[in-house]
Scaffold this motif. Structure first.
Motif, PDB file in Angstrom:
ATOM      1  N   LEU A  53       5.460  17.549  28.447  1.00 23.68           N
ATOM      2  CA  LEU A  53       5.740  17.312  29.357  1.00 23.68           C
ATOM      3  C   LEU A  53       4.345  16.196  29.726  1.00 23.68           C
ATOM      4  O   LEU A  53       3.849  16.253  29.834  1.00 23.68           O
ATOM      5  CB  LEU A  53       5.306  18.496  30.200  1.00 23.68           C
ATOM      6  N   ALA A  63       8.920  15.392  32.050  1.00 25.44           N
ATOM      7  CA  ALA A  63       9.695  16.589  30.899  1.00 25.44           C
ATOM      8  C   ALA A  63       9.741  16.010  30.821  1.00 25.44           C
ATOM      9  O   ALA A  63      11.146  15.301  31.502  1.00 25.44           O
ATOM     10  CB  ALA A  63      10.394  17.252  31.676  1.00 25.44           C
ATOM     11  N   VAL A  91       9.835  24.299  33.360  1.00 17.28           N
ATOM     12  CA  VAL A  91       9.186  23.656  32.940  1.00 17.28           C
ATOM     13  C   VAL A  91       7.826  23.803  34.235  1.00 17.28           C
ATOM     14  O   VAL A  91       6.748  23.429  33.731  1.00 17.28           O
ATOM     15  CB  VAL A  91       9.735  22.620  32.803  1.00 17.28           C
TER      16      VAL A  91
END
Length: 153
Positions: A53, A63, A91
């Motif tokens: 990330l 990402a 995420v």
């Protein structure tokens, strides 16, 4: 990752971690990938997901899956076994903990070494009701406090 009820019963505990690297401290030499590959090859862990990330200064997040990057050779062998189980929402939640301008590695793994015990516990009717991790800093502080008290006696 295709799982059947039988294979789910055989899984070990699954953990994740996010390792953040601040600007100026991003010294990626491939050493981490090599150590991760050793753990997987030894059967200690099974990597379920692995991504990078990047949180930009404006707070936006990019990402990258391993196949989006110039892979480190050791990680290439792991790619065939990665299930990519993290969803976009996962995420976003993980990235919320990051400071803008940083890069982080996210790893999700099965503790393969614990799978036989976990399976036996499930067959015996057991259920996991709590889990946790003690930060290494807390252990060091406890050991230092114990040493200080021993020296004071």
């Amino acid at each position: 990752m295709s799982t059947t009820p039988e294979s789910v019963d055989e899984l070990g505990p699954v953990d994740y971690l996010v390792v953040e690297f601040p600007p100026g401290a991003q010294n990626f030499t491939g050493e981490m990938a090599g150590e991760l590959a050793k753990l997987a090859e030894a059967g200690t862990v099974r990597i379920l997901d692995l991504l990078i990330l990047q949180k930009n200064e404006d707070g936006s997040v990019e990402a990258f899956e391993m196949d989006d990057l110039d892979e480190v050779e050791e990680v290439v062998a792991l790619e065939a076994h990665i299930a990519e189980i993290l969803a976009e929402e996962d995420v976003e939640l993980l990235a919320a903990a990051m400071v803008p301008g940083t890069v982080a590695g996210v790893i999700v793994w099965e503790n393969s070494w614990a799978a036989p015990f976990a399976s036996a516990a499930r067959r015996a009717g057991g259920q996991l009701v709590a889990t946790g991790r003690i930060p290494i800093q807390a252990i060091v502080a406890s050991l230092e406090a114990e040493l200080a008290s021993e020296e004071g006696h």
